[in-house]
Design a protein around this motif. Structure first.
Motif, mmCIF file in Angstrom:
data_model
loop_
_atom_site.group_PDB
_atom_site.id
_atom_site.type_symbol
_atom_site.label_atom_id
_atom_site.label_comp_id
_atom_site.label_asym_id
_atom_site.label_seq_id
_atom_site.Cartn_x
_atom_site.Cartn_y
_atom_site.Cartn_z
ATOM 1 N N ARG A 133 0.851 -1.195 0.000
ATOM 2 C CA ARG A 133 0.000 0.000 0.000
ATOM 3 C C ARG A 133 0.884 1.241 0.000
ATOM 4 N N SER A 134 0.747 2.039 -1.056
ATOM 5 C CA SER A 134 1.592 3.218 -1.179
ATOM 6 C C SER A 134 0.882 4.339 -1.908
ATOM 7 N N ASN A 135 1.178 5.547 -1.495
ATOM 8 C CA ASN A 135 0.737 6.739 -2.220
ATOM 9 C C ASN A 135 1.931 7.383 -2.918
ATOM 10 N N GLY A 136 2.967 6.590 -3.130
ATOM 11 C CA GLY A 136 4.153 7.090 -3.816
ATOM 12 C C GLY A 136 5.220 7.642 -2.889
ATOM 13 N N TYR A 137 4.998 7.519 -1.586
ATOM 14 C CA TYR A 137 5.974 8.010 -0.616
ATOM 15 C C TYR A 137 6.753 6.828 -0.056
ATOM 16 N N GLY A 138 7.775 7.148 0.695
ATOM 17 C CA GLY A 138 8.528 6.116 1.397
ATOM 18 C C GLY A 138 9.472 5.339 0.505
ATOM 19 N N PHE A 139 10.141 4.375 1.114
ATOM 20 C CA PHE A 139 11.114 3.539 0.408
ATOM 21 C C PHE A 139 11.261 2.233 1.174
ATOM 22 N N ALA A 140 11.898 1.281 0.562
ATOM 23 C CA ALA A 140 12.159 -0.034 1.159
ATOM 24 C C ALA A 140 10.858 -0.669 1.664
ATOM 25 N N TYR A 141 10.779 -0.979 2.946
ATOM 26 C CA TYR A 141 9.625 -1.708 3.493
ATOM 27 C C TYR A 141 8.459 -0.802 3.884
ATOM 28 N N ASP A 142 8.553 0.488 3.597
ATOM 29 C CA ASP A 142 7.519 1.426 4.029
ATOM 30 C C ASP A 142 6.124 1.073 3.517
ATOM 31 N N SER A 143 6.039 0.437 2.349
ATOM 32 C CA SER A 143 4.719 0.156 1.767
ATOM 33 C C SER A 143 4.034 -1.069 2.374
ATOM 34 N N ILE A 144 4.701 -1.764 3.311
ATOM 35 C CA ILE A 144 4.049 -2.900 3.973
ATOM 36 C C ILE A 144 4.054 -2.764 5.500
ATOM 37 N N PHE A 145 4.555 -1.650 6.020
ATOM 38 C CA PHE A 145 4.636 -1.469 7.476
ATOM 39 C C PHE A 145 3.622 -0.437 7.943
ATOM 40 N N ILE A 146 2.745 -0.869 8.856
ATOM 41 C CA ILE A 146 1.742 0.019 9.453
ATOM 42 C C ILE A 146 2.153 0.274 10.903
ATOM 43 N N PRO A 147 2.551 1.517 11.248
ATOM 44 C CA PRO A 147 2.948 1.794 12.629
ATOM 45 C C PRO A 147 1.771 1.670 13.593
ATOM 46 N N LYS A 148 2.082 1.302 14.812
ATOM 47 C CA LYS A 148 1.081 1.120 15.866
ATOM 48 C C LYS A 148 0.227 2.379 16.012
ATOM 49 N N ASN A 149 -1.075 2.171 16.220
ATOM 50 C CA ASN A 149 -2.071 3.243 16.396
ATOM 51 C C ASN A 149 -2.311 4.044 15.127
ATOM 52 N N HIS A 150 -1.970 3.467 13.961
ATOM 53 C CA HIS A 150 -2.223 4.108 12.673
ATOM 54 C C HIS A 150 -2.869 3.105 11.719
ATOM 55 N N GLU A 151 -3.528 3.629 10.714
ATOM 56 C CA GLU A 151 -4.179 2.780 9.705
ATOM 57 C C GLU A 151 -3.375 2.739 8.411
ATOM 58 N N LYS A 152 -2.577 3.773 8.180
ATOM 59 C CA LYS A 152 -1.819 3.878 6.932
ATOM 60 C C LYS A 152 -0.431 3.265 7.079
ATOM 61 N N THR A 153 0.091 2.748 5.966
ATOM 62 C CA THR A 153 1.491 2.328 5.946
ATOM 63 C C THR A 153 2.357 3.591 5.916
ATOM 64 N N PHE A 154 3.642 3.424 6.218
ATOM 65 C CA PHE A 154 4.563 4.553 6.109
ATOM 66 C C PHE A 154 4.518 5.150 4.699
ATOM 67 N N ALA A 155 4.359 4.306 3.665
ATOM 68 C CA ALA A 155 4.384 4.779 2.281
ATOM 69 C C ALA A 155 3.097 5.488 1.875
ATOM 70 N N GLU A 156 2.063 5.381 2.705
ATOM 71 C CA GLU A 156 0.823 6.131 2.449
ATOM 72 C C GLU A 156 0.824 7.478 3.160
#
Length: 195
Positions: free
Chosen positions: A143-166
């Motif tokens: 899941r990505s909105n074009g941001y982030g790099f590496a594993y950001d598009s599959i990692f959802i930080p705790k207490n959030h709904e979006k991945t780092f890449a979103e």
């Protein structure tokens, strides 16, 4: 004050600049590769900082303000995969990629994971490390909105709904493992009262 950040990854430099944007530190990228040991993140960061400092000072002059060199090593640790890829994150990203990680997890519902960053700092006298982590979970798809790099598009930080890449870069840098490590580093450097 200028901080020399030894990395070939401009994404990391940009994130560090965002994190330290309201401080007295100016991040400058230093493109000197260093061998990455097969050890824990602290060992890799310590070795990298000393190696780059020694190599850089052969041909250049580092100012005597004590700012020295920083390097950074990060890893993604997935609990149900026995903390894999962990210290092999860079290699696994280049070989398996995010698709491979999702295939390894399959339909597993235990998807807890954490990112860890360790900054290695060396100024010719002191060799120190500063760690930062962020807990979260692995998504079921990329899941990505074009941001982030590496594993950001599959990692959802705790207490959030979006991945780092979103997230917008500013959103990610406000809660990231890298931020936590840089805050610890900044607190240390501030205590030295360097100009």
């Amino acid at each position: 004050m200028k901080l020399l950040f030894a990395t070939g990854n401009m994404n990391k430099v940009n994130e560090a600049k965002l994190i330290l944007k309201n401080s007295k530190y100016e991040i400058e990228q230093l493109k000197i590769p260093y061998p990455e040991l097969q050890g824990n993140l602290e060992e890799v960061a310590e070795y990298g900082a000393k190696y780059v400092y020694d190599k850089y000072t052969l041909n250049k002059k580092i100012s005597k303000d004590g700012s020295g060199i920083i390097v950074e090593d990060s890893g993604l640790f997935i609990e149900s995969l026995r903390e894999f890829p962990g210290t092999y994150s860079k290699f696994v990203q280049m070989t398996l990629g995010n698709e491979g990680i999702l295939k390894l997890l399959g339909t597993c519902t235990k998807r807890n994971a954490y990112f860890k960053t360790v900054i290695g700092y060396y100024n010719g006298k002191e060799l120190k490390t500063f760690a930062g982590t962020v807990e979260g979970k692995i998504s079921y798809k990329i899941r990505s909105n074009g941001y982030g790099f590496a594993y950001d598009s599959i990692f959802i930080p705790k207490n959030h709904e979006k991945t780092f890449a979103e997230m917008l870069p500013e959103e990610k840098s406000d809660i990231s493992h890298r931020k936590n490590a840089f805050v610890n580093f900044k607190n240390y450097i501030d205590s030295l009262n360097l100009e």
